[in-house]
Motif scaffolding. Structure first.
Motif: not given
Length: 339
Positions: A47-56, A75-82, A98-109
């Motif tokens: 649950k940590c955006s910094e760790i996710a960024k390091r993984q990517l 995560l999307i607010k932290a800049g991780i879009t996929d 979810l609508e807020d997520c989709f508005a920020l990233s079209r790469y949502l699954y």
């Protein structure tokens, strides 16, 4: 906390060893890459955006997974879009987020196991100029979420018929297999279920549907699932920090402390030494996840201490039994947690 020594920090607290953490990331990345697979690490572990960024940043990542819409939003607010949301969700509040997520990233699954939910997602996606990416969620005979294998094709075509959704593949996560202690049983069952899912994947592709993604697996079956050619990426989570449950698996060649090591541990302090055979520490049920079957392991210098045993003893307290020299008041003890 910068420049403070760990003994100056109030316990209990979590400690991440960055060297071990990076070693774990590289080990899993390289294993997947060598097998021609990608990773889609699960953020529910940390649950940590910094760790996710390091993984990517290490590459060979198809994106990041989350279990909930709120995790995805963070995560999307932290800049991780996929981001892939791996679990079903329902209710107005969840769809609004979810609508807020989709508005920020079209790469949502998102994953879907129900046509009624697919209809709601289709209506939501109609508000945007791009389609919502969808994976068909298969039930690996677990009975938790996912459509049964024999109904997968029907639901896939129903989703495909919706103009605002783009069906891109399948998810089949066998969570009930991840902690099976017997290595051969875990391998046999995982291969059996993943081959059934692969057969559905191949049939849907042969019938003309876009099948680009077959996402699955966890830390407990990652080495096994690499054998399935159709699998595109692994939803591994715990590997990056490890835990006592995975370390206890009867699998010396695929998942041990000698390979993936505990990077995230809990530090607790001895607060009472009045009992002859144990000491009391300040980490109880509020500080850690506890199961009698796989209790936390007591460690020192990244090694498990044989004969030492932690036991839960209340909301704020635990006890540590020791085989030799008794710990002193104020001494810090390191625990590898079960989850």
């Amino acid at each position: 906390l910068i420049d403070m020594h760990k003994e100056e920090i109030i316990t209990p607290y979590l400690l991440l060893d960055l060297a071990i953490f990076k070693r774990n990331l590289l080990l899993m990345r390289n294993r997947a890459a060598d097998a021609g697979k990608m990773l889609r690490p699960h953020a529910k572990t940390h649950k940590c955006s910094e760790i996710a960024k390091r993984q990517l940043a290490l590459g060979n990542c198809a994106g990041i997974c989350t279990a909930t819409v709120s995790e995805a939003f963070a995560l999307i607010k932290a800049g991780i879009t996929d981001v892939l949301i791996t679990s079903p969700f329902a209710g107005k509040a969840q769809f609004s987020l979810l609508e807020d997520c989709f508005a920020l990233s079209r790469y949502l699954y998102v994953t879907v196991d129900n046509f009624a939910v697919a209809l709601e997602l289709n209506a939501l996606a109609a508000k945007f100029p791009y389609k919502l990416q969808v994976l068909l969620d298969l039930d690996p005979e677990m009975g938790r979420t996912g459509v049964p294998f024999d109904r997968a094709s029907e639901l896939a075509w129903q989703i495909h018929s919706l103009e605002n959704l783009h069906l891109l593949g399948i998810q089949c996560y066998a969570g009930h297999l991840q902690h099976i202690a017997d290595a051969q049983m875990r391998k046999t069952e995982s291969l059996r279920l993943m081959r059934k899912a692969a057969a559905i994947f191949n049939k849907l592709k042969a019938d003309g549907l876009d099948m680009e993604i077959f996402t699955t697996s966890g830390t407990g079956t990652a080495s096994i699932d690499l054998e399935i050619p159709e699998i595109t990426d692994l939803q591994v989570g715990s590997y990056c920090v490890m835990d006592a449950e995975y370390a206890a698996l009867e699998n010396p060649h695929e998942l041990t402390f000698e390979e993936f090591r505990p990077a995230l541990t809990l530090i607790t302090t001895v607060i009472s030494t009045n009992q002859p055979d144990k000491v009391t520490v300040d980490a109880g049920l509020k500080a850690l996840y506890y199961t009698p079957e796989t209790p936390p392991k007591v460690m020192k210098n990244a090694k498990v201490l044989p004969g030492w045993k932690y036991d839960w003893y209340g909301d704020e307290h635990g006890t540590v039994a020791f085989p030799s020299e008794k710990p002193k008041i104020g001494e810090q003890i390191q625990l590898c947690l079960p989850h």
